[in-house]
Design a protein around this motif. Structure first.
Motif, PDB file in Angstrom:
ATOM      1  N   GLN A  99       0.820  -1.219   0.000  1.00 27.15           N
ATOM      2  CA  GLN A  99       0.000   0.000   0.000  1.00 27.15           C
ATOM      3  C   GLN A  99       0.856   1.273   0.000  1.00 27.15           C
ATOM      4  O   GLN A  99       0.338   2.375  -0.174  1.00 27.15           O
ATOM      5  N   LEU A 100       2.146   1.121   0.197  1.00 32.15           N
ATOM      6  CA  LEU A 100       3.036   2.283   0.223  1.00 32.15           C
ATOM      7  C   LEU A 100       3.399   2.683  -1.210  1.00 32.15           C
ATOM      8  O   LEU A 100       3.487   1.844  -2.099  1.00 32.15           O
ATOM      9  N   LYS A 101       3.609   3.981  -1.429  1.00 33.84           N
ATOM     10  CA  LYS A 101       3.815   4.480  -2.794  1.00 33.84           C
ATOM     11  C   LYS A 101       5.275   4.611  -3.190  1.00 33.84           C
ATOM     12  O   LYS A 101       5.627   4.462  -4.357  1.00 33.84           O
ATOM     13  N   LYS A 102       6.141   4.895  -2.202  1.00 30.58           N
ATOM     14  CA  LYS A 102       7.527   5.241  -2.533  1.00 30.58           C
ATOM     15  C   LYS A 102       8.523   4.309  -1.845  1.00 30.58           C
ATOM     16  O   LYS A 102       8.296   3.862  -0.727  1.00 30.58           O
ATOM     17  N   TYR A 103       9.617   4.095  -2.556  1.00 31.81           N
ATOM     18  CA  TYR A 103      10.746   3.356  -1.998  1.00 31.81           C
ATOM     19  C   TYR A 103      11.967   4.267  -2.031  1.00 31.81           C
ATOM     20  O   TYR A 103      12.278   4.865  -3.063  1.00 31.81           O
ATOM     21  N   VAL A 104      12.661   4.354  -0.897  1.00 29.79           N
ATOM     22  CA  VAL A 104      13.877   5.170  -0.821  1.00 29.79           C
ATOM     23  C   VAL A 104      15.008   4.296  -0.282  1.00 29.79           C
ATOM     24  O   VAL A 104      14.854   3.619   0.743  1.00 29.79           O
ATOM     25  N   GLU A 105      16.144   4.309  -0.987  1.00 31.02           N
ATOM     26  CA  GLU A 105      17.329   3.588  -0.511  1.00 31.02           C
ATOM     27  C   GLU A 105      18.513   4.550  -0.514  1.00 31.02           C
ATOM     28  O   GLU A 105      19.067   4.858  -1.568  1.00 31.02           O
ATOM     29  N   PRO A 106      18.921   5.032   0.670  1.00 29.74           N
ATOM     30  CA  PRO A 106      19.966   6.061   0.753  1.00 29.74           C
ATOM     31  C   PRO A 106      21.381   5.571   0.457  1.00 29.74           C
ATOM     32  O   PRO A 106      22.256   6.378   0.157  1.00 29.74           O
ATOM     33  N   ASN A 108      15.681  13.697   3.105  1.00 28.35           N
ATOM     34  CA  ASN A 108      14.569  14.063   3.983  1.00 28.35           C
ATOM     35  C   ASN A 108      13.314  14.449   3.207  1.00 28.35           C
ATOM     36  O   ASN A 108      12.205  13.990   3.511  1.00 28.35           O
ATOM     37  N   GLU A 109      13.466  15.284   2.187  1.00 27.00           N
ATOM     38  CA  GLU A 109      12.311  15.829   1.452  1.00 27.00           C
ATOM     39  C   GLU A 109      11.528  14.755   0.698  1.00 27.00           C
ATOM     40  O   GLU A 109      10.377  14.970   0.331  1.00 27.00           O
ATOM     41  N   TYR A 110      12.146  13.602   0.429  1.00 27.31           N
ATOM     42  CA  TYR A 110      11.486  12.558  -0.353  1.00 27.31           C
ATOM     43  C   TYR A 110      10.729  11.555   0.514  1.00 27.31           C
ATOM     44  O   TYR A 110      10.026  10.691  -0.010  1.00 27.31           O
ATOM     45  N   ILE A 111      10.880  11.652   1.822  1.00 25.48           N
ATOM     46  CA  ILE A 111      10.351  10.624   2.726  1.00 25.48           C
ATOM     47  C   ILE A 111       9.142  11.148   3.488  1.00 25.48           C
ATOM     48  O   ILE A 111       9.185  12.230   4.075  1.00 25.48           O
ATOM     49  N   ASP A 112       8.056  10.367   3.456  1.00 25.50           N
ATOM     50  CA  ASP A 112       6.840  10.727   4.192  1.00 25.50           C
ATOM     51  C   ASP A 112       6.146   9.446   4.650  1.00 25.50           C
ATOM     52  O   ASP A 112       6.716   8.354   4.580  1.00 25.50           O
ATOM     53  N   GLY A 113       4.917   9.564   5.081  1.00 25.05           N
ATOM     54  CA  GLY A 113       4.186   8.428   5.632  1.00 25.05           C
ATOM     55  C   GLY A 113       3.832   7.347   4.632  1.00 25.05           C
ATOM     56  O   GLY A 113       3.393   6.259   5.029  1.00 25.05           O
ATOM     57  N   SER A 114       4.010   7.608   3.335  1.00 20.13           N
ATOM     58  CA  SER A 114       3.709   6.592   2.320  1.00 20.13           C
ATOM     59  C   SER A 114       4.989   5.987   1.737  1.00 20.13           C
ATOM     60  O   SER A 114       4.997   5.482   0.623  1.00 20.13           O
ATOM     61  N   THR A 115       6.078   6.038   2.526  1.00 20.92           N
ATOM     62  CA  THR A 115       7.395   5.618   2.040  1.00 20.92           C
ATOM     63  C   THR A 115       7.931   4.431   2.826  1.00 20.92           C
ATOM     64  O   THR A 115       7.787   4.370   4.051  1.00 20.92           O
ATOM     65  N   PHE A 116       8.565   3.501   2.100  1.00 22.39           N
ATOM     66  CA  PHE A 116       9.370   2.460   2.734  1.00 22.39           C
ATOM     67  C   PHE A 116      10.827   2.801   2.475  1.00 22.39           C
ATOM     68  O   PHE A 116      11.240   2.994   1.324  1.00 22.39           O
ATOM     69  N   VAL A 117      11.614   2.888   3.555  1.00 23.75           N
ATOM     70  CA  VAL A 117      13.029   3.231   3.444  1.00 23.75           C
ATOM     71  C   VAL A 117      13.866   2.032   3.885  1.00 23.75           C
ATOM     72  O   VAL A 117      13.660   1.489   4.976  1.00 23.75           O
ATOM     73  N   TYR A 118      14.793   1.629   3.025  1.00 19.24           N
ATOM     74  CA  TYR A 118      15.730   0.571   3.389  1.00 19.24           C
ATOM     75  C   TYR A 118      17.129   1.172   3.481  1.00 19.24           C
ATOM     76  O   TYR A 118      17.673   1.662   2.491  1.00 19.24           O
ATOM     77  N   PHE A 119      17.687   1.151   4.679  1.00 12.15           N
ATOM     78  CA  PHE A 119      19.037   1.674   4.933  1.00 12.15           C
ATOM     79  C   PHE A 119      20.032   0.510   4.946  1.00 12.15           C
ATOM     80  O   PHE A 119      19.892  -0.412   5.742  1.00 12.15           O
ATOM     81  N   MET A 168      13.537   0.072   7.519  1.00 13.03           N
ATOM     82  CA  MET A 168      14.341  -1.106   7.797  1.00 13.03           C
ATOM     83  C   MET A 168      15.806  -0.727   7.608  1.00 13.03           C
ATOM     84  O   MET A 168      16.154  -0.047   6.643  1.00 13.03           O
ATOM     85  N   LEU A 169      16.652  -1.169   8.541  1.00 14.85           N
ATOM     86  CA  LEU A 169      18.079  -0.904   8.455  1.00 14.85           C
ATOM     87  C   LEU A 169      18.831  -2.190   8.709  1.00 14.85           C
ATOM     88  O   LEU A 169      18.474  -2.971   9.595  1.00 14.85           O
ATOM     89  N   SER A 170      19.864  -2.441   7.913  1.00 14.11           N
ATOM     90  CA  SER A 170      20.716  -3.611   8.146  1.00 14.11           C
ATOM     91  C   SER A 170      22.105  -3.146   8.539  1.00 14.11           C
ATOM     92  O   SER A 170      22.560  -2.080   8.128  1.00 14.11           O
ATOM     93  N   ASN A 171      22.769  -3.930   9.355  1.00 20.95           N
ATOM     94  CA  ASN A 171      24.151  -3.639   9.717  1.00 20.95           C
ATOM     95  C   ASN A 171      24.792  -4.895  10.275  1.00 20.95           C
ATOM     96  O   ASN A 171      24.122  -5.910  10.502  1.00 20.95           O
ATOM     97  N   SER A 172      26.096  -4.820  10.468  1.00 24.88           N
ATOM     98  CA  SER A 172      26.821  -5.935  11.072  1.00 24.88           C
ATOM     99  C   SER A 172      26.448  -6.052  12.548  1.00 24.88           C
ATOM    100  O   SER A 172      25.957  -5.099  13.157  1.00 24.88           O
ATOM    101  N   ASP A 173      26.685  -7.208  13.103  1.00 25.36           N
ATOM    102  CA  ASP A 173      26.440  -7.439  14.525  1.00 25.36           C
ATOM    103  C   ASP A 173      27.777  -7.382  15.264  1.00 25.36           C
ATOM    104  O   ASP A 173      28.620  -8.270  15.103  1.00 25.36           O
ATOM    105  N   PRO A 174      27.995  -6.342  16.080  1.00 28.40           N
ATOM    106  CA  PRO A 174      29.277  -6.223  16.798  1.00 28.40           C
ATOM    107  C   PRO A 174      29.577  -7.423  17.687  1.00 28.40           C
ATOM    108  O   PRO A 174      30.731  -7.684  18.009  1.00 28.40           O
ATOM    109  N   LYS A 175      28.535  -8.152  18.065  1.00 31.52           N
ATOM    110  CA  LYS A 175      28.735  -9.294  18.964  1.00 31.52           C
ATOM    111  C   LYS A 175      29.513 -10.437  18.295  1.00 31.52           C
ATOM    112  O   LYS A 175      29.990 -11.341  18.964  1.00 31.52           O
ATOM    113  N   ASN A 176      29.625 -10.394  16.953  1.00 34.81           N
ATOM    114  CA  ASN A 176      30.462 -11.387  16.288  1.00 34.81           C
ATOM    115  C   ASN A 176      31.919 -11.250  16.707  1.00 34.81           C
ATOM    116  O   ASN A 176      32.663 -12.228  16.739  1.00 34.81           O
TER     117      ASN A 176
END
Length: 307
Positions: free
Chosen positions: A35-42, A195-206, A249-257
């Protein structure tokens, strides 16, 4: 998910690439993702997640961004001049394959020097692919002067690209909306400029440059290395986008490794949902140290897409 496509593969080797984690990422998408309209990947990098969404027509608009202007030039060349790019890469490939290993190494460093010292946009794009396929482990790393400095990878017969795949990627990047504008907007800047491209109808994957999971690990993705201060600034931006109502959604390494007591990301994103998933990473130079490690998926929502 049974009817969705997984045909497009990233055209680059990329440290921390998301192809192998795609199923886990899809399983953790928000329930209302369609249902979301926009996808942003920084931090688009090799674009595995982006291409999955684009191929399966998840969103009306896509904004991809990266601070690496040479990478963004490559995306634009694939969109605008795929035939020219294929011709140039095939020419380089042919020259490379007819040489012995010493000649291959000499050619690699000649191309790396040209890439760093200024060239046309089409040359830069073809050199990017050539260096990515022939350098050590497909790493992209710059020194403080902004020069690509990864050494030769000693590959006898590397796979440079799939011509059919590249043309299909070009077709997807050329898709237009009903108003005649590109569905995919390609930007080159810092993550906080989105910032200007992101609103309540956006999915952002970092998918930022990962915090090192080995002692002396890889951080210098660009001349301004993405250190812990940068990770904190990104968390602050994540919080701002959460207030805007975007799904994140954001992905990163796990420092606990590396250190079981290192709770850097657990503390940083304590207000959000943190899930550990398994990935096999092969960027450690010591073969015995390669294998399954945990990575983090951090979301600002709990209800996930039905499997």
């Amino acid at each position: 998910m049974e009817n969705e496509n997984f045909n497009i593969k990233p055209f680059l080797k990329w440290a921390g690439g998301k192809t192998q984690l795609l199923n886990e990422i899809i399983a953790e998408l928000p329930q209302n993702v369609r249902q979301l309209k926009k996808y942003v990947e920084p931090f688009v990098g090799a674009g595995a997640v982006f291409f999955y969404f684009l191929e399966n027509d998840y969103f009306e608009y896509y904004i991809i961004n990266d601070i690496n202007f040479k990478l963004i030039n490559l995306y634009e060349i694939i969109r605008d001049r795929p035939g020219d790019l294929i011709f140039e890469v095939q020419r380089l490939r042919s020259e490379y394959l007819k040489l012995d290993i010493e000649g291959k190494e000499k050619l690699f460093y000649e191309i790396r020097s040209k890439f760093n010292n200024g060239c046309s946009s089409i040359e830069s794009a073809s050199y990017f692919i050539f260096l990515n396929k022939t350098c050590f482990n497909g790493l992209y790393r710059e020194n403080s002067k902004g020069n690509f400095n990864v050494p030769f990878g000693k590959y006898e017969n590397p796979s440079f690209f799939n011509e059919i795949q590249l043309m299909e990627i070009s077709r997807l990047l050329n898709l237009k909306n009903k108003d005649g504008k590109f569905k995919v907007k390609i930007l080159n800047g810092d993550f906080d400029e989105l910032n200007e491209y992101i609103d309540g109808s956006t999915f952002v994957y970092f998918d930022p440059p990962y915090r090192p999971v080995t002692v002396g690990g890889f951080t210098s993705y660009s001349r301004s290395s993405f250190n812990d201060k940068s990770q904190i600034l990104l968390r602050d931006f994540y919080k701002l986008m959460d207030v805007k109502g975007a799904k994140l959604m954001l992905s990163n390494s796990d420092p606990k490794n590396l250190d079981e007591s290192d709770t850097f990301f657990d503390d940083l994103y304590s207000d959000f949902n943190i899930k550990r998933v398994y990935a096999k990473r092969n960027i450690n130079s010591t073969g015995s140290k390669r294998g399954k490690i945990t990575e983090l998926l951090i979301t600002n929502y709990k209800e996930v897409k039905a499997r």
